[in-house]
Design a protein around this motif. Structure first.
Motif, short mmCIF file in Angstrom:
data_model
loop_
_atom_site.label_atom_id
_atom_site.label_comp_id
_atom_site.label_asym_id
_atom_site.label_seq_id
_atom_site.Cartn_x
_atom_site.Cartn_y
_atom_site.Cartn_z
N VAL A 131 0.95 -1.28 0.00
CA VAL A 131 0.02 0.11 0.14
C VAL A 131 0.91 1.29 0.16
CG1 VAL A 131 -1.94 1.14 1.16
CG2 VAL A 131 -1.49 -1.31 1.43
N MET A 156 -4.22 5.52 6.82
CA MET A 156 -4.25 4.59 8.05
C MET A 156 -3.03 4.61 8.85
SD MET A 156 -6.79 2.46 8.47
CE MET A 156 -7.31 0.99 8.27
N GLY A 164 -3.47 -7.71 12.02
CA GLY A 164 -5.04 -8.53 12.43
C GLY A 164 -5.87 -7.08 12.88
N MET A 168 -4.53 0.20 14.95
CA MET A 168 -4.82 0.95 13.68
C MET A 168 -5.77 2.02 14.09
SD MET A 168 -5.89 -1.81 10.65
CE MET A 168 -7.52 -1.40 11.17
N GLU A 200 -0.03 4.30 5.82
CA GLU A 200 -0.63 3.94 4.63
C GLU A 200 -2.03 4.64 3.93
OE1 GLU A 200 0.11 -0.96 4.68
OE2 GLU A 200 -1.85 -0.22 4.83
N LYS A 201 -1.71 4.82 2.61
CA LYS A 201 -2.79 5.62 2.09
C LYS A 201 -4.18 4.59 2.62
CE LYS A 201 -4.66 7.23 -2.03
NZ LYS A 201 -5.27 8.33 -1.32
N TYR A 202 -5.28 5.21 2.81
CA TYR A 202 -6.53 4.39 3.18
C TYR A 202 -7.13 3.85 1.96
CZ TYR A 202 -11.32 3.44 4.83
OH TYR A 202 -12.35 2.76 5.26
N ILE A 203 -7.35 2.66 1.75
CA ILE A 203 -8.10 1.98 0.73
C ILE A 203 -9.41 1.76 1.05
CG2 ILE A 203 -8.14 -0.09 -0.73
CD1 ILE A 203 -5.38 1.43 -1.03
N PRO A 206 -12.30 -2.16 1.27
CA PRO A 206 -11.34 -3.20 0.37
C PRO A 206 -12.02 -4.52 0.41
CG PRO A 206 -10.26 -2.68 2.71
CD PRO A 206 -11.73 -1.90 2.34
N HIS A 208 -10.50 -8.56 1.34
CA HIS A 208 -9.37 -9.24 1.99
C HIS A 208 -9.32 -10.56 1.13
CE1 HIS A 208 -7.47 -10.93 5.76
NE2 HIS A 208 -7.53 -11.90 4.70
N GLU A 275 -1.41 -11.94 2.90
CA GLU A 275 -2.73 -11.26 3.04
C GLU A 275 -2.54 -10.00 1.87
OE1 GLU A 275 -4.13 -11.99 7.68
OE2 GLU A 275 -4.32 -9.83 6.56
N ILE A 277 -4.76 -6.54 0.41
CA ILE A 277 -6.38 -5.93 0.24
C ILE A 277 -6.35 -5.53 -1.23
CG2 ILE A 277 -6.94 -4.93 2.57
CD1 ILE A 277 -5.49 -2.57 2.13
N GLU A 288 0.09 -8.15 4.87
CA GLU A 288 0.93 -9.01 5.94
C GLU A 288 0.90 -10.35 5.65
OE1 GLU A 288 -1.60 -9.30 9.94
OE2 GLU A 288 -1.59 -7.24 9.41
N THR A 438 -15.08 -5.81 2.53
CA THR A 438 -15.06 -5.85 3.98
C THR A 438 -16.23 -5.44 4.89
OG1 THR A 438 -13.46 -4.01 3.90
CG2 THR A 438 -12.74 -6.57 4.13
C1 MV4 Z 1 -6.24 -1.27 5.64
C2 MV4 Z 1 -7.38 -1.01 5.02
C3 MV4 Z 1 -7.65 -0.02 4.42
N1 MV4 Z 1 -6.71 0.76 3.95
N2 MV4 Z 1 -5.24 -0.52 5.34
C4 MV4 Z 1 -7.62 -4.54 8.77
C5 MV4 Z 1 -6.82 -5.66 9.48
C6 MV4 Z 1 -5.49 -5.28 9.20
N3 MV4 Z 1 -4.89 -6.55 8.71
C7 MV4 Z 1 -5.47 -4.37 8.07
N4 MV4 Z 1 -6.93 -4.02 8.00
C8 MV4 Z 1 -7.23 -2.86 7.06
N5 MV4 Z 1 -6.20 -2.23 6.49
C9 MV4 Z 1 -5.42 0.39 4.43
N6 MV4 Z 1 -4.09 1.16 4.08
C10 MV4 Z 1 -8.74 -1.37 5.64
C11 MV4 Z 1 -8.45 -2.76 6.63
C12 MV4 Z 1 -9.57 -3.29 7.23
C13 MV4 Z 1 -9.84 -4.40 6.96
C14 MV4 Z 1 -8.94 -5.37 6.16
C15 MV4 Z 1 -9.20 -6.73 5.91
C16 MV4 Z 1 -10.51 -7.42 6.20
C17 MV4 Z 1 -11.34 -6.56 7.09
C18 MV4 Z 1 -11.24 -5.36 7.35
C19 MV4 Z 1 -11.98 -4.55 8.10
C20 MV4 Z 1 -11.63 -3.15 8.13
C21 MV4 Z 1 -10.41 -2.63 8.04
#
Ligand code: MV4
Length: 502
Positions: A131, A156, A164, A168, A200-203, A206, A208, A275, A277, A288, A438
């Motif tokens: 990201v 983020m 996990g 955050m 990180e830039k917010y996606i 997204p 998973h 993993e 996104i 990760e 998600t």
């Molecule tokens: C993010 C994201 C959006 N943008 N990072 C949540 C768990 C952790 N492994 C990383 N997560 C996220 N990271 C950026 N840059 C949104 C999430 C996220 C998410 C990711 C995977 C599965 C479910 C989620 C639920 C909320 C947020």
């Protein structure tokens, strides 16, 4: 050759590992806490050793006790399952020192992937997309303001030692940057004793999607395709499926290559998960790596036709991978639901207790990886997941139909479970159409909220009332002919037309 494996875990995953051991002619050694005397993994193993009181910090997490049992029992390898010590670099190292095979990766791979900033740097070097954001820890809050203006809001802030979803923070407004960075840092320090954070830039919204990989100790690595894990609540997965409804063959092949490259970058050994996104335009980014066997591994096993635990054991034994990438393919569709002993009507609070009655679904395409039985009392000290139901079918729509059948045939009383919630997921149009991210549970919360469930006592009372009513009517219509030939009203009641429900 590995002849005896100690399973440093409990519950369904301990049994899952023992099943492969049994098939391979390998003896299994269980360890258990005082709360797990009646647990099934103790009976399933060839030998079992009590290692301490209920709290896992005094039993399942104590490396010295695990190693002592390994030596005492003559186990030549340790399988950590998931959770507990599965991503503990020290266990991997201590095993090596003691001449015991750790069924998992090196401490180097665990540590590199465990520190998210180091993982991002390592991935960038391996040309795996990450990201957009920072790859050095944020020391100075002023630096944070500067880089966030470059990256662009929203962003983020994540703890390097997190993962996990822990530690955050989402930042949408410029005026919140300083306070959010400071809050993230102090939270990270308190939770992980490490205040390093990155940005990180917010996606938005997204998906998973994760890739299963297997790497041997001879420089070979393959991926076993993806798992779609976007149905989550509070960072806990609820439903997983493969193939992902979002995926195309081209993107799948590309992501798979990047997943293997990610694992190779840390000289990975064994089974691991990358993993990603993924946004709606199928742009994907490394998030990760989980350096263990995962809860949801069975859907990959069903669709790819590989026993992942058996492959872990063979790799740990020093064998070369038995297949090349071109020899692997996906066949049909698999869905897994996680059944939790929790009350969906009471904000999904854990609901441990005694299983009064259990009847598990059977039949074509159903696999049930669990550890509970009628009369078992679920200990309150551990994870409330009581089983995983996995279905396989030729295609996605048939798999959904099969899962509905499996859920309606799953009869359990004594504790409340997430089954009514899972039934609603299987009916939700966004899920049925494969159009979900998600945000699925939040977006569909009105239709997913389960109807009020009757308690066991209410069900018993309803049955007795209906029976008494039935008997009264029968007595009026046709009283017993004689004392010597009494009618069996319970039998007649049970065989009434139109009320038999299976
Ligand atoms: C993010 C994201 C959006 N943008 N990072 C949540 C768990 C952790 N492994 C990383 N997560 C996220 N990271 C950026 N840059 C949104 C999430 C996220 C998410 C990711 C995977 C599965 C479910 C989620 C639920 C909320 C947020």
């Amino acid at each position: 050759m590995i002849k005896k494996i100690l399973i440093a875990n409990r519950g369904e995953i301990a049994i899952r590992v023992m099943r492969s051991c049994r098939e391979m002619g390998i003896k299994s050694v269980a360890v258990y806490s005082e709360a797990d005397r009646d647990s099934l993994h103790v009976r399933y193993a060839d030998e079992a050793y009590l290692i301490g009181p209920a709290p896992s910090a005094e039993s399942y997490l104590v490396i010295d006790k695990i190693l002592q049992v390994a030596k005492q029992s003559g186990a030549d390898a340790i399988h950590p399952g998931y959770g507990f010590l599965s991503e503990n670099a020290e266990l991997s190292d201590r095993c090596k020192k003691e001449g015991i095979i750790f069924i998992g990766p090196s401490s180097y791979a665990i540590n590199t992937m465990g520190d998210k900033i180091t993982a991002r740097q390592t991935m960038q070097k391996a040309d795996v997309p990450v990201v957009p954001g920072t790859t050095e820890p944020i020391i100075d809050v002023e630096d944070a303001v500067k880089v966030i203006k470059e990256i662009g809001l929203p962003v983020m802030i994540k703890a390097s030692a997190g993962g996990g979803g822990k530690g955050m923070r989402l930042v949408r407004n410029e005026e919140d940057i300083v306070s959010s960075v400071n809050a993230a840092k102090s939270e990270a320090k308190a939770s992980f004793a490490n205040d390093a954070v990155y940005i990180e830039k917010y996606i938005d919204s997204p998906h998973h999607i994760e890739f299963q990989v297997l790497c041997d100790n001879h420089g070979n690595g393959v991926h076993l395709f993806e798992r779609e894990c976007s149905v989550q609540r509070r960072h806990q997965k609820v439903v997983e499926e493969t193939p992902s409804p979002l995926m195309t063959p081209e993107v799948r092949a590309e992501m798979g290559k990047h997943a293997v490259a990610a694992a190779m970058a840390v000289n990975y050994s064994g089974a691991g998960t990358i993993e990603f996104i993924v946004d709606d335009d199928l742009n994907y980014y490394f998030l990760e790596m989980n350096t263990r066997l995962q809860v949801e591994h069975p859907i990959t096993e069903e669709v790819v036709g590989v026993d992942l635990v058996a492959e872990q054991i063979r790799i740990a034994n020093g064998d070369k991978l038995r297949f090349k990438q071109e020899e692997l393919s996906q066949k049909g569709h698999a869905i897994e639901v996680r059944v939790y002993a929790e009350d969906p009507e009471n904000n999904f609070m854990p609901n441990p207790g005694k299983i009064k009655y259990l009847s598990e679904p059977l039949g074509p395409g159903i696999r049930h990886d669990g550890y509970i039985y009628s009369g078992y009392e679920i200990p309150m000290h551990y994870d409330p997941m009581i089983s995983k139901m996995i279905v396989w079918a030729d295609n996605r729509q048939d798999a959904i139909k099969r899962m509905r059948r499996a859920l309606s045939a799953y009869k359990l009383s004594g504790v409340k479970t997430s089954i009514p919630f899972l039934k609603k997921v299987m009916e939700a149009p966004d899920f049925v159409n494969g159009k979900y991210s998600t945000h699925f549970i939040e977006k569909n919360k009105d239709i997913l909220h389960p109807d009020t469930q009757a308690t066991d006592e209410e069900n018993d009372l309803a049955a007795i009332t209906a029976f008494l009513d039935f008997m009264n009517q029968q007595e009026k219509a046709a009283p017993p002919v004689s004392e010597s030939e009494p009618r069996n009203y319970w039998k007649e009641f049970g065989r009434r037309k139109g009320v038999l429900r299976l």
